[in-house]
Write a protein that holds these residues in place. Structure first.
Motif, PDB file in Angstrom:
ATOM      1  N   ASP A 156      48.185 -15.204  27.915  1.00  0.00           N
ATOM      2  CA  ASP A 156      47.688 -14.373  29.008  1.00  0.00           C
ATOM      3  C   ASP A 156      46.393 -14.965  29.549  1.00  0.00           C
ATOM      4  O   ASP A 156      46.090 -16.137  29.314  1.00  0.00           O
ATOM      5  N   ASP A 157      45.628 -14.150  30.271  1.00  0.00           N
ATOM      6  CA  ASP A 157      44.423 -14.700  30.902  1.00  0.00           C
ATOM      7  C   ASP A 157      43.408 -15.185  29.880  1.00  0.00           C
ATOM      8  O   ASP A 157      42.640 -16.121  30.136  1.00  0.00           O
ATOM      9  N   ALA A 158      43.387 -14.581  28.691  1.00  0.00           N
ATOM     10  CA  ALA A 158      42.441 -15.016  27.658  1.00  0.00           C
ATOM     11  C   ALA A 158      42.807 -16.402  27.138  1.00  0.00           C
ATOM     12  O   ALA A 158      41.939 -17.282  26.996  1.00  0.00           O
ATOM     13  N   THR A 159      44.098 -16.632  26.852  1.00  0.00           N
ATOM     14  CA  THR A 159      44.496 -17.961  26.388  1.00  0.00           C
ATOM     15  C   THR A 159      44.418 -18.988  27.519  1.00  0.00           C
ATOM     16  O   THR A 159      44.199 -20.172  27.260  1.00  0.00           O
ATOM     17  N   TRP A 160      44.575 -18.542  28.776  1.00  0.00           N
ATOM     18  CA  TRP A 160      44.376 -19.451  29.909  1.00  0.00           C
ATOM     19  C   TRP A 160      42.948 -19.998  29.903  1.00  0.00           C
ATOM     20  O   TRP A 160      42.735 -21.192  30.115  1.00  0.00           O
ATOM     21  N   LYS A 161      41.979 -19.111  29.624  1.00  0.00           N
ATOM     22  CA  LYS A 161      40.572 -19.552  29.566  1.00  0.00           C
ATOM     23  C   LYS A 161      40.363 -20.539  28.418  1.00  0.00           C
ATOM     24  O   LYS A 161      39.623 -21.521  28.560  1.00  0.00           O
ATOM     25  N   GLN A 162      40.993 -20.263  27.273  1.00  0.00           N
ATOM     26  CA  GLN A 162      40.886 -21.189  26.146  1.00  0.00           C
ATOM     27  C   GLN A 162      41.484 -22.553  26.505  1.00  0.00           C
ATOM     28  O   GLN A 162      40.928 -23.607  26.170  1.00  0.00           O
ATOM     29  N   ALA A 163      42.621 -22.508  27.182  1.00  0.00           N
ATOM     30  CA  ALA A 163      43.281 -23.753  27.596  1.00  0.00           C
ATOM     31  C   ALA A 163      42.423 -24.533  28.579  1.00  0.00           C
ATOM     32  O   ALA A 163      42.359 -25.768  28.532  1.00  0.00           O
ATOM     33  N   VAL A 213      39.174 -24.630  28.705  1.00  0.00           N
ATOM     34  CA  VAL A 213      38.101 -25.283  27.942  1.00  0.00           C
ATOM     35  C   VAL A 213      38.588 -26.628  27.398  1.00  0.00           C
ATOM     36  O   VAL A 213      37.911 -27.664  27.520  1.00  0.00           O
ATOM     37  N   LEU A 214      39.783 -26.634  26.802  1.00  0.00           N
ATOM     38  CA  LEU A 214      40.326 -27.868  26.224  1.00  0.00           C
ATOM     39  C   LEU A 214      40.658 -28.903  27.289  1.00  0.00           C
ATOM     40  O   LEU A 214      40.372 -30.095  27.133  1.00  0.00           O
ATOM     41  N   ASP A 215      41.248 -28.460  28.386  1.00  0.00           N
ATOM     42  CA  ASP A 215      41.628 -29.397  29.444  1.00  0.00           C
ATOM     43  C   ASP A 215      40.393 -30.013  30.103  1.00  0.00           C
ATOM     44  O   ASP A 215      40.353 -31.222  30.371  1.00  0.00           O
ATOM     45  N   ASP A 216      39.377 -29.202  30.356  1.00  0.00           N
ATOM     46  CA  ASP A 216      38.142 -29.721  30.961  1.00  0.00           C
ATOM     47  C   ASP A 216      37.478 -30.735  30.040  1.00  0.00           C
ATOM     48  O   ASP A 216      36.974 -31.774  30.495  1.00  0.00           O
ATOM     49  N   LEU A 217      37.456 -30.439  28.729  1.00  0.00           N
ATOM     50  CA  LEU A 217      36.856 -31.370  27.774  1.00  0.00           C
ATOM     51  C   LEU A 217      37.650 -32.675  27.728  1.00  0.00           C
ATOM     52  O   LEU A 217      37.068 -33.773  27.697  1.00  0.00           O
ATOM     53  N   ALA A 218      38.964 -32.585  27.732  1.00  0.00           N
ATOM     54  CA  ALA A 218      39.802 -33.789  27.697  1.00  0.00           C
ATOM     55  C   ALA A 218      39.521 -34.684  28.901  1.00  0.00           C
ATOM     56  O   ALA A 218      39.449 -35.913  28.780  1.00  0.00           O
ATOM     57  N   LYS A 219      39.362 -34.094  30.080  1.00  0.00           N
ATOM     58  CA  LYS A 219      39.068 -34.882  31.273  1.00  0.00           C
ATOM     59  C   LYS A 219      37.707 -35.560  31.167  1.00  0.00           C
ATOM     60  O   LYS A 219      37.533 -36.724  31.563  1.00  0.00           O
ATOM     61  N   LEU A 220      36.725 -34.849  30.596  1.00  0.00           N
ATOM     62  CA  LEU A 220      35.390 -35.418  30.423  1.00  0.00           C
ATOM     63  C   LEU A 220      35.425 -36.585  29.438  1.00  0.00           C
ATOM     64  O   LEU A 220      34.815 -37.633  29.670  1.00  0.00           O
TER      65      LEU A 220
END
Length: 347
Positions: A316-323, A325-332
């Motif tokens: 849901d929207d909570a796990t979307w936010k968690q996802a 975080v991980l995707d943004d870090l991976a791009k960085l």
């Protein structure tokens, strides 16, 4: 407490305006360098390619008779190297020391334009940040520095832990906070000589099972403090870091401590020995499988609303936010490290 109207105002005439949002930077490992040692300074060009942050250490671990040499050595390594996307930090001596004023008065004019962050030890409360904030503004104005030097606090006193939220919110210069377990242990009166990590005597026992041996489980001495620090940092919009792990002979325990910190929200750690660099890089870069799952969640919920089922689990929207975080870090990470760009399938 400053009013919201004046919080982002420069504290000296001619000083650069404070950042209203922190520059985006990958800071998985802050690698400590003793700058009074010429043979170590000679390795800096190679280290720049290996780490996210180079930190010149002027405080603990520098002999008293080498304080001036360390300061001058840091200025030399700062001016002799092109750091590119690698951060340049310095840990100055603590505010009660006889060396701190010379650290600031010499370093800021000599290499302040290249310096990203000043790490301040033994921060007890927001008043320590306010003092450094004002002084840096004056020095930046005098030296015509074009961008503000940020402040990173070390949480290593009981008083500092008590005031950690106020420290995190003390100035727009605040970049982050690191846990300093060794000095904090002494400040608290803890009965350990270890620098970070667990302790075999800090444990819980399984229930008594008669004649059978009772299982025991080692606990994390730093869980409460780390969680409190992470909450204070995230609420203030700054970064949380684990600090030193002193047992270079136990890489498995080092990795476990780093991973605990990463899972709890820390973005990076200190590396005191070259052997810890790869551990920190591995731990503070998300696993490719986790990134792939995060991207599946983001793809299934493009606007971050509603709920979907993926592999039998509700998202849901909570796990979307968690996802996110991980995707943004991976791009960085991928932007900095071509090896990880392949792992994450980022072009």
């Amino acid at each position: 407490m400053k009013s919201h109207r004046s919080f982002y105002r420069a504290l000296a005439i001619g000083a650069p305006a404070p950042f209203q949002s922190m520059p985006v930077a990958l800071e998985r490992m802050i690698h400590f360098v003793p700058p009074h040692m010429e043979k170590v300074r000679a390795k800096v060009p190679q280290l720049i390619k290996q780490v996210d942050v180079i930190l010149g250490n002027l405080e603990d671990a520098i002999p008293l008779d080498a304080k001036q040499a360390a300061r001058h050595g840091f200025i030399q390594l700062a001016n002799d190297n092109d750091f590119g996307s690698t951060g340049l930090w310095v840990r100055i001596n603590s505010l009660e020391s006889p060396w701190v004023l010379d650290d600031l008065m010499e370093i800021v004019p000599a290499c302040g334009e290249k310096l990203d962050v000043i790490m301040l030890p033994k921060v007890n409360g927001p008043w320590d940040i306010h003092y450094l904030d004002q002084l840096l503004a004056q020095l930046e104005a005098k030296a015509a520095i074009s961008r503000p030097i940020r402040i990173h606090a070390i949480l290593e006193t009981a008083e500092g832990v008590n005031n950690v939220s106020a420290i995190a919110e003390a100035s727009p210069r605040m970049q982050g906070i690191s846990l300093g377990p060794a000095d904090l242990a002494a400040s608290r009166g803890m009965k350990t000589t270890r620098v970070g990590g667990g302790h075999p005597d800090y444990k819980v026992l399984a229930d008594d099972a008669g004649d059978a041996p009772r299982a025991s489980y080692q606990q994390d001495l730093w869980h409460y403090t780390l969680a409190k620090m992470v909450d204070a940092c995230m609420a203030a919009g700054i970064k949380a870091f684990y600090g030193p792990f002193g047992d270079f002979s136990d890489p498995a325990a080092c990795e476990a401590q780093f991973r605990n910190a990463f899972l709890m929200g820390c973005v990076g750690t200190w590396t005191l020995h070259p052997s810890q660099i790869d551990i920190a890089k591995r731990v503070f870069s998300p696993e490719p499988e986790e990134v792939a799952m995060a991207r599946r969640i983001l793809a299934a919920m493009p606007d971050g609303s509603g709920a979907v089922m993926i592999d039998g689990k509700m998202q849901d929207d909570a796990t979307w936010k968690q996802a996110k975080v991980l995707d943004d870090l991976a791009k960085l990470v991928a932007d900095k490290d071509p090896e990880y760009a392949k792992f994450y399938q980022v072009e």
